[in-house]
Scaffold this motif. Sequence first.
Motif, PDB file in Angstrom:
ATOM      1  N   ASP A   1      -7.206  -7.015 -12.811  1.00 25.66           N
ATOM      2  CA  ASP A   1      -6.832  -5.850 -12.021  1.00 25.66           C
ATOM      3  C   ASP A   1      -7.226  -4.597 -12.789  1.00 25.66           C
ATOM      4  OD1 ASP A   1      -5.824  -4.546  -9.813  1.00 25.66           O
ATOM      5  OD2 ASP A   1      -3.735  -4.609 -10.464  1.00 25.66           O
TER       6      ASP A   1
ATOM      7  N   GLY B   1     -15.511   1.505  -9.749  1.00 23.32           N
ATOM      8  CA  GLY B   1     -15.653   0.304  -8.939  1.00 23.32           C
ATOM      9  C   GLY B   1     -15.860  -0.922  -9.798  1.00 23.32           C
ATOM     10  N   ASN B   2     -15.557  -2.081  -9.221  1.00 24.89           N
ATOM     11  CA  ASN B   2     -15.942  -3.316  -9.885  1.00 24.89           C
ATOM     12  C   ASN B   2     -17.453  -3.494  -9.736  1.00 24.89           C
ATOM     13  OD1 ASN B   2     -15.971  -3.921  -7.088  1.00 24.89           O
ATOM     14  ND2 ASN B   2     -15.654  -6.076  -7.494  1.00 24.89           N
TER      15      ASN B   2
ATOM     16  N   SER C   1       0.857  -1.185   0.000  1.00 28.29           N
ATOM     17  CA  SER C   1       0.000   0.000   0.000  1.00 28.29           C
ATOM     18  C   SER C   1       0.891   1.233   0.000  1.00 28.29           C
ATOM     19  CB  SER C   1      -0.907  -0.002   1.243  1.00 28.29           C
ATOM     20  OG  SER C   1      -1.742   1.134   1.267  1.00 28.29           O
TER      21      SER C   1
ATOM     22  N   SER D   1     -17.401  -3.886  -4.661  1.00 27.41           N
ATOM     23  CA  SER D   1     -16.605  -4.330  -3.513  1.00 27.41           C
ATOM     24  C   SER D   1     -15.154  -3.870  -3.586  1.00 27.41           C
ATOM     25  CB  SER D   1     -16.646  -5.856  -3.386  1.00 27.41           C
ATOM     26  OG  SER D   1     -16.125  -6.479  -4.552  1.00 27.41           O
ATOM     27  N   THR D   2     -14.788  -3.209  -4.678  1.00 17.35           N
ATOM     28  CA  THR D   2     -13.461  -2.596  -4.823  1.00 17.35           C
ATOM     29  C   THR D   2     -13.662  -1.228  -5.469  1.00 17.35           C
ATOM     30  OG1 THR D   2     -12.403  -4.746  -5.134  1.00 17.35           O
ATOM     31  CG2 THR D   2     -11.152  -2.818  -5.807  1.00 17.35           C
TER      32      THR D   2
ATOM     33  N   HIS E   1     -17.356  -3.333   1.873  1.00 17.93           N
ATOM     34  CA  HIS E   1     -16.024  -3.722   1.375  1.00 17.93           C
ATOM     35  C   HIS E   1     -15.648  -2.801   0.230  1.00 17.93           C
ATOM     36  CE1 HIS E   1     -12.605  -6.056  -0.072  1.00 17.93           C
ATOM     37  NE2 HIS E   1     -12.622  -6.651   1.098  1.00 17.93           N
ATOM     38  N   GLY E   2     -14.426  -2.292   0.275  1.00 17.70           N
ATOM     39  CA  GLY E   2     -13.956  -1.364  -0.742  1.00 17.70           C
ATOM     40  C   GLY E   2     -14.110   0.056  -0.257  1.00 17.70           C
TER      41      GLY E   2
ATOM     42  N   HIS F   1      -6.509  -3.632   5.898  1.00 23.04           N
ATOM     43  CA  HIS F   1      -6.534  -2.395   5.128  1.00 23.04           C
ATOM     44  C   HIS F   1      -5.678  -1.308   5.778  1.00 23.04           C
ATOM     45  CE1 HIS F   1      -9.471  -3.620   2.159  1.00 23.04           C
ATOM     46  NE2 HIS F   1     -10.242  -4.100   3.116  1.00 23.04           N
TER      47      HIS F   1
END
Length: 409
Positions: free
Chosen positions: A306, A277-278, A69, A264-265, A219-220, A124
């Motif tokens: 990715d 986002g996905n 990160s 979620s991402t 999430h995300g 995270h």
Amino acid sequence: MPRSGSGALLATTILATLALPIAVHADEAQHETWRLFVADHTQPVVRAIDLGTGREIGRFDLKGYAALSLSETGRTVFAVQGDQNLIHAIDTGIALSDHGEHRDIEVSEPRLLPTTISGEKPGHVVAHGDEIAIFHDRGGRFDLVAESALLEGKAELNSYDTTAAHHGVAVPMGNHLLVSVPDMEAAVKEGELPPRLGLRVLDRNGKQVGDVATCTGLHGEATSARLVAFGCAEGVLVARPGGMDGPTLDMLAYGDGLPEGKVSTLLGGTSMQFFLGNYGEDKVVLIEPDAEEPYRLVELPLRRVDFVLDPARPRNGYILTEDGRLHLLDVVDGAITRSGTVTEPYSKDGHWRDPRPRLAVAGDHIAVTDPRKGLVRLVDPQTLKESRTIAIEGQPFAIVAAGGSGASH
């Protein structure tokens, strides 16, 4: 981001802004430096690579394999070793500072910082300005630390309770903290963690402000401009700066216009206020919180491996799909405008942590790890063609890029 007719005007404004000259004194040389920090898939090591020469300029031995990160400033890489309950911090050796009419760059050797952060199952790591929030999934706490103090070797951790152990996240936002909330009434198997049911706001004393906002399966997380967004089963929850009462939390419901799925991402735009986002494995969604229709769905030809946004080219997002093709997403038009093959196929079937490529943007290059080949592939963002490769020992996996340009005194 405006729609249709105004999109061209926005793009022109962006490009014109980026093209503005920077005043530099005659005795100040302009210098650009980029470094790649690459974690091995199975070995406990992170390597620092000089992008210009392709030479390894630092090797940092860890306790376990790491997720990486990068801080907002680009000064620090956090090597998160969840299985070892440990985080190492690496000084990238690149410091950028703003001086109004120009920016300075200072370059030094990358180094492993003396302070390590311990906790049960760190997950995270979220950076906002000088503040870093580290969430410990099984420790029932998150820590706040100042990046500047960490770089000086004088870091002090401030710990906050998370009510119960869970796979969550904490985000500093002004004088408040945004923290996930576990569902303690959910049926959980032995050894597993409870799901998330929402988000709460804390003041700096750890006291909750207001009610818990519903965000099932939170999430995300990402930041764009002054907004923070979180992925939920119901939609995307957006935190906006508030007054003394803290941030306001608004749910952008998915509505009937989207197929079944969830975000979620999340990634946050830098020069424009939006989120990417996905949406399941074979779609992405552009999210504009203040638009009448906040969601624009983009279908992908295959499942996503990715994706990343380009901070220097605000219109550009890059998405790698499992056939090994890299796609250029125009975030203003909401469409894929170019594609090119960069690796052999990497299937999404199998374990979620199997070695697959990861992306990072480093100036005029998209860096793509290719674990099977032991390479980092450098791709031109305009043509999506490979310009060169850098051989990396082992299986290069997670990757972040630190650098930039400025006046070197």
